[in-house]
Scaffold this motif. Structure first.
Motif, short mmCIF file in Angstrom:
data_model
loop_
_atom_site.label_atom_id
_atom_site.label_comp_id
_atom_site.label_asym_id
_atom_site.label_seq_id
_atom_site.Cartn_x
_atom_site.Cartn_y
_atom_site.Cartn_z
N THR A 99 0.85 -1.21 0.00
CA THR A 99 0.00 0.00 0.00
C THR A 99 0.88 1.26 0.00
O THR A 99 0.63 2.21 -0.75
N ARG A 142 -3.92 -13.09 -1.44
CA ARG A 142 -4.58 -12.09 -2.30
C ARG A 142 -3.75 -11.72 -3.52
O ARG A 142 -2.54 -11.93 -3.55
N GLU A 154 0.17 -12.51 -3.22
CA GLU A 154 0.83 -12.53 -1.92
C GLU A 154 0.19 -13.55 -1.02
O GLU A 154 -1.03 -13.58 -0.88
N SER A 172 -4.75 -2.66 4.18
CA SER A 172 -3.33 -2.88 4.43
C SER A 172 -3.07 -3.75 5.66
O SER A 172 -3.51 -3.44 6.76
N LEU A 173 -2.32 -4.83 5.44
CA LEU A 173 -1.92 -5.70 6.56
C LEU A 173 -1.01 -4.93 7.52
O LEU A 173 -1.17 -5.00 8.74
N GLU A 228 5.89 -12.20 10.57
CA GLU A 228 5.34 -12.37 9.22
C GLU A 228 6.22 -13.29 8.38
O GLU A 228 7.44 -13.19 8.41
#
Ligand code: 16G
Length: 256
Positions: A99, A142, A154, A172-173, A228
């Motif tokens: 983003t 996504r 992703e 946005s993650l 992550e």
């Protein structure tokens, strides 16, 4: 144009379905520059006459290439070679989100969700995230696009103490992680070349087997805990990753 649509070499036996043979020819002509972006293709009827194929076969070939993003169709004006994708240059030394990368270019990124779920972790997720027996993993899958052009797929995996409810991520993650105090401050990224599988190529609107870049990111908190593990597939024709190189401190001393 005549050679691209010549009936020679379009064999009804041994070389696969005729519509796929025609698709291959058109795609090759685009790759080799014999057909350029925005060039118009002859009407379906003419292509059928030139190739000696039926209109149904020609239509099937064209529809497939439109779905893959090689051609575009404009109602009333015909079929054209798709415009080239704008290549994006991305600095590899900045720990930014998709983003934010788009916003820096004055654009808005979009996400097309494929799945958001909690699941039993796969062995590589257990390893990367340091999960224990019986732990679950949050998974987000996504397609990331910009200006309607799909750029990357992703697949993010996070421990459930970081993201207990995957459906809270709608945009946005990293914005969600930031709110919870879990935004990574350091990451290790690994980039390898990959040829896209049929499914991934279709999601990215390119031909199967097209070259892509596989990027694995492991993101850490300041404490060193992993938050992550994301595996992304970027379109090779849309992205340039740029790294700034500096002299090592030894070399700098020598140069002074
Ligand atoms: C980037 C990251 C990805 C991260 C995502 C978050 C790479 C290769 N990957 O795409 O690891 O999960 O940004 O983006 O740069 P978001 O905050 O827009 O959801």
């Amino acid at each position: 144009m005549e050679t691209i649509f010549s009936p020679d070499g379009l064999a009804s036996t041994g070389a696969g379905p005729l519509y796929l043979q025609l698709q291959r020819r058109i795609r090759e002509a685009v790759t080799l520059g014999r057909l350029k972006p925005h060039d118009s293709l002859p009407p379906e009827r003419e292509m059928a006459v030139m190739t000696g194929l039926s209109r149904v076969t020609v239509r099937k070939a064209v529809e497939g290439l439109v779905a893959q993003g090689t051609l575009v169709q404009r109602r009333g004006s015909g079929t054209f070679v798709a415009p080239p994708v704008e290549r994006m240059e991305q600095a590899l030394s900045l720990l930014t989100s998709f983003t934010e990368d788009m916003a820096r270019r004055g654009k808005t990124g979009q996400s097309h969700w494929l799945s958001r779920m909690l699941d039993a972790p796969a062995p590589e997720e257990i390893m990367a995230l340091g999960l224990g027996a019986g732990d679950r993993v949050a998974r987000l899958e996504r397609v990331r696009s910009c200006d309607g052009v799909p750029l990357a797929i992703e697949r993010a995996s996070l421990p459930t103490w970081v993201l207990p409810v995957p459906s809270v991520v709608t945009g946005s993650l990293y914005a969600v992680l930031q709110q919870g105090g879990y935004r990574p401050v350091r990451a290790v990224q690994r980039i390898t070349a990959a040829n896209l599988t049929d499914r991934d190529a279709q999601l990215l609107g390119v031909a199967a087997g097209t070259a892509g870049l596989k990027i694995e990111r492991i993101g850490y908190l300041a404490s060193g805990r992993v938050v992550e593990f994301t595996r992304s597939l970027y379109r090779g024709d849309a992205y340039d990753f740029a790294v700034e190189l500096k002299l090592s401190s030894d070399q700098e001393r020598g140069a002074a």
